[in-house]
Design a protein around this motif. Structure first.
Motif, PDB file in Angstrom:
ATOM      1  N   ARG A 158       1.043  -0.992  -0.113  1.00 22.42           N
ATOM      2  CA  ARG A 158      -0.095   0.265   0.074  1.00 22.42           C
ATOM      3  C   ARG A 158       1.158   0.987   0.124  1.00 22.42           C
ATOM      4  O   ARG A 158       1.778   1.783   1.347  1.00 22.42           O
ATOM      5  CB  ARG A 158      -1.010   0.229   1.349  1.00 22.42           C
ATOM      6  N   THR A 172      -2.553  -0.104  -4.318  1.00 24.61           N
ATOM      7  CA  THR A 172      -3.305  -0.905  -3.387  1.00 24.61           C
ATOM      8  C   THR A 172      -2.616  -2.726  -3.204  1.00 24.61           C
ATOM      9  O   THR A 172      -3.149  -2.819  -4.177  1.00 24.61           O
ATOM     10  CB  THR A 172      -4.327  -0.481  -2.580  1.00 24.61           C
ATOM     11  N   SER A 175      -9.628   0.169   2.603  1.00 21.36           N
ATOM     12  CA  SER A 175      -9.376  -0.237   3.768  1.00 21.36           C
ATOM     13  C   SER A 175      -8.803   0.586   4.088  1.00 21.36           C
ATOM     14  O   SER A 175      -8.744   1.766   3.905  1.00 21.36           O
ATOM     15  CB  SER A 175      -8.005  -0.802   3.545  1.00 21.36           C
ATOM     16  N   GLU A 234      -6.877   2.441   5.468  1.00 23.46           N
ATOM     17  CA  GLU A 234      -5.738   2.570   5.555  1.00 23.46           C
ATOM     18  C   GLU A 234      -5.614   3.662   4.350  1.00 23.46           C
ATOM     19  O   GLU A 234      -4.708   4.290   3.819  1.00 23.46           O
ATOM     20  CB  GLU A 234      -4.591   1.214   5.557  1.00 23.46           C
TER      21      GLU A 234
END
Length: 191
Positions: free
Chosen positions: A35, A40, A156, A158
């Motif tokens: 990532r 990603t 995600s 993230e």
């Protein structure tokens, strides 16, 4: 509904402001082992399940590229696993254009972008590209999750710093399209 597009090269501003050709890439082109920035490891993954499908490998179940997965009353080493009903775990490619719901110098830096434009009318832009691609794009803001579920608009947590808005077309042929003049206006060129 303001949408911003961060550009890798300053020269790309012209196509968006004055009109011109732009490429639309496949979702899989943003796939990476790690990532990092716009890349990603779970791009173009459709994972819809009450249980993480890859976690089943520890129980001898390996599922890839499947839809409508149902596993009921499964026991492994004396432990009953939760039922899985109509789950999906597969890759789906298509064309995407990614925008941002906000203007942020920090986002531009994190993505290593050199310029930012504001899209004048995102719906009109999608309709123009739809005509050229011959299919209707789906658009919306991405949502972010801490769990394993993923789709083209569920990413995600993230990636939440991206505050992303996307248009997705279910076609797998990369294409250059024509953008009319005044589709966007210049917001900033970054040093």
């Amino acid at each position: 509904m303001r949408k911003y597009l961060y550009l890798t090269e300053v020269e790309w501003v012209d196509a968006w402001v004055k009109g011109g050709s732009i490429p639309i890439s496949l979702a899989s082109s943003y796939l990476s082992e790690d990532r990092a920035g716009i890349f990603t490891p779970d791009e173009n993954l459709i994972h819809e399940s009450a249980v993480s499908i890859p976690s089943l490998r520890q129980h001898g179940i390996n599922i890839e590229g499947s839809r409508n997965i149902t596993i009921k009353n499964f026991t492994s080493n004396g432990i009953k696993l939760p039922d899985i009903i109509n789950a999906n775990y597969y890759k789906e490619d298509g064309l995407i254009l990614s925008f941002c719901n906000s203007f942020s110098v920090d986002i531009a830096k994190k993505m290593d972008k050199k310029a930012c434009v504001e899209i004048i009318n995102i719906e009109k832009l999608r309709q123009n590209i739809d005509r050229q691609l011959g299919c209707k794009g789906i658009m919306g803001s991405c949502r972010y999750t801490l769990d394993h579920n993923r789709n083209h608009f569920l990413k995600s947590s993230e990636d939440s710093w991206q505050n992303e808005f996307r248009i997705f077309w279910r076609t797998t042929r990369e294409k250059w399209v024509e953008i009319p003049a005044n589709s966007a206006k210049l917001v900033k060129i970054f040093d």
